[in-house]
Design an enzyme around this catalytic site. Structure first.
Site, PDB file in Angstrom:
ATOM      1  N   HIS A   1       4.311  -6.415  11.054  1.00 60.34           N
ATOM      2  CA  HIS A   1       3.856  -6.463   9.668  1.00 60.34           C
ATOM      3  C   HIS A   1       4.986  -6.778   8.692  1.00 60.34           C
ATOM      4  CE1 HIS A   1       0.973  -5.955   6.546  1.00 60.34           C
ATOM      5  NE2 HIS A   1       1.541  -4.878   6.019  1.00 60.34           N
TER       6      HIS A   1
ATOM      7  N   TYR B   1       0.817  -1.214   0.000  1.00 60.01           N
ATOM      8  CA  TYR B   1       0.000   0.000   0.000  1.00 60.01           C
ATOM      9  C   TYR B   1       0.849   1.261   0.000  1.00 60.01           C
ATOM     10  CZ  TYR B   1      -4.023   2.941   1.262  1.00 60.01           C
ATOM     11  OH  TYR B   1      -5.021   3.879   1.273  1.00 60.01           O
TER      12      TYR B   1
ATOM     13  N   SER C   1       1.552  -7.757   2.001  1.00 57.91           N
ATOM     14  CA  SER C   1       0.557  -6.786   2.441  1.00 57.91           C
ATOM     15  C   SER C   1      -0.468  -6.557   1.323  1.00 57.91           C
ATOM     16  CB  SER C   1       1.246  -5.500   2.892  1.00 57.91           C
ATOM     17  OG  SER C   1       0.341  -4.654   3.570  1.00 57.91           O
ATOM     18  N   GLN C   2      -0.629  -5.316   0.851  1.00 59.36           N
ATOM     19  CA  GLN C   2      -1.544  -5.099  -0.271  1.00 59.36           C
ATOM     20  C   GLN C   2      -1.179  -5.999  -1.448  1.00 59.36           C
ATOM     21  OE1 GLN C   2      -3.066  -1.105  -2.165  1.00 59.36           O
ATOM     22  NE2 GLN C   2      -1.154  -1.640  -3.189  1.00 59.36           N
TER      23      GLN C   2
ATOM     24  N   ASP D   1       1.282  -8.640  14.185  1.00 61.11           N
ATOM     25  CA  ASP D   1       1.052  -7.705  13.090  1.00 61.11           C
ATOM     26  C   ASP D   1      -0.095  -6.757  13.455  1.00 61.11           C
ATOM     27  OD1 ASP D   1       0.491  -6.395  10.707  1.00 61.11           O
ATOM     28  OD2 ASP D   1       0.704  -8.183   9.477  1.00 61.11           O
TER      29      ASP D   1
END
Length: 326
Positions: free
Chosen positions: A301, A93, A184-185, A272
């Protein structure tokens, strides 16, 4: 940093009862058909100014949402003479494809590497928006959230699928050995692509994936992008809560997961604060193909940080997807 969610024993049995919205498959079939009908050229320009003497770098453009050009880097081991398994990387992101020197580990291991820009988030692929242009909070999470047809992630996910369509037109890549990947994203986008283009995906690497189990994530997450949606609902909750969550259901990894079938390696960090472990396990448990998950007990994360690529390369070799040069 403490545990941010359920403990591991509870995560291993966490299987919420979740139903995809009516028309989910038709929505995505129509979306991708429209993008493919628009089409456009695929170009790959060899860069000669990178000083990366062990690699060939191509500046790529391919047609994405409504045929709009999407930027990517294609990085190959220098003097590639035969098509290589290709790792297609989607970005976390607020990031884009950045610079080629940031993506050298896969080609150093003998893979072709296609690094896909994120529209609007990177600098090389603009996002022109749709619908009423709703964007109440910072970032991209509420852009076009008034309806599934207008939501930002409809455009971004379409771009990501179309990256696979571009592979037959790119040098040095074997489309039959395409590995979709990201953290992640990027991990959430890779999961969506594995579901939407099952015949084009040989394996999935989904590292600490975002965009999973929205209905839980927006209620329990205090860090990262999910709070953008909570802020929006704080002011519009009474009239727009269910409408907003219904929009998000069309882009949720828990609904993509059962529709994917390629071998998959997930990862999760139990500390996370951005992608709660329960949201990752919810998608992992629903995955439609053979899947494993790497659990990082004390990770935030960042997951396994530098250990993650090594685990992934070993796993890809186990799947028969190691390049001959590795």
């Amino acid at each position: 940093m403490p545990l941010t969610d359920l403990d591991l024993d509870d995560l291993r049995t966490y299987r919420p009862d979740l139903t995809a919205p009516a028309g989910f498959d038709a929505f995505w079939a129509d979306t991708l058909a429209g993008a493919r009908a628009a089409d456009g050229p695929v170009t790959a320009r060899l860069r000669t100014d990178t000083r990366l003497t062990a690699f060939d770098v191509y500046d790529v453009r391919f047609p994405g949402w409504r045929g709009e050009p999407v930027a990517a880097w294609l990085i190959l081991p220098r003097r590639t003479t035969e098509p290589l398994p290709v790792i297609v990387k989607y970005i976390g992101y607020s990031g884009g494809r950045a610079l080629p020197g940031e993506h050298l580990l896969p080609p150093a291991a003998g893979y072709a590497h296609l690094v896909v820009d994120s529209r609007g988030q990177g600098h090389d692929t603009p996002d022109h928006g749709e619908g009423d242009g709703t964007q109440w909070a910072e970032g991209f999470m509420t852009r076009g959230i008034d309806a599934p047809e207008n939501y930002y992630y409809r455009r971004l996910i379409t771009d990501c699928v179309r990256a696979l369509d571009a592979l037959p037109h790119l040098p040095g890549t074997d489309p039959a050995r395409a590995i979709v990947s990201g953290a992640s994203q990027g991990g959430g986008l890779a999961l969506a692509v594995a579901a939407l283009a099952p015949g084009q995906v040989a394996a999935l690497l989904s590292d600490v994936p975002f965009l999973c189990h929205f209905r839980r994530a927006v209620r329990i997450t205090g860090d990262g992008p999910y709070p953008e949606i909570a802020k929006y609902l704080r002011w519009h909750s009474r009239e727009k809560e269910e409408q907003t969550l219904a929009t998000l259901d069309h882009f949720d990894g828990v609904h993509f997961a059962p529709r994917a079938s390629a071998p998959a390696l997930f990862s999760v960090g139990l500390m996370d604060p951005v992608c709660p472990p329960s949201t990752v396990f919810a998608a992992y448990h629903r995955y439609g193909g053979p899947a494993a998950i790497e659990v990082w007990n004390f990770a935030d994360h960042g997951g396994g940080y530098g250990s993650t690529p090594l685990k992934q390369l070993d796993w890809l070799a186990e799947q028969g997807l190691a390049p001959k040069t590795a």
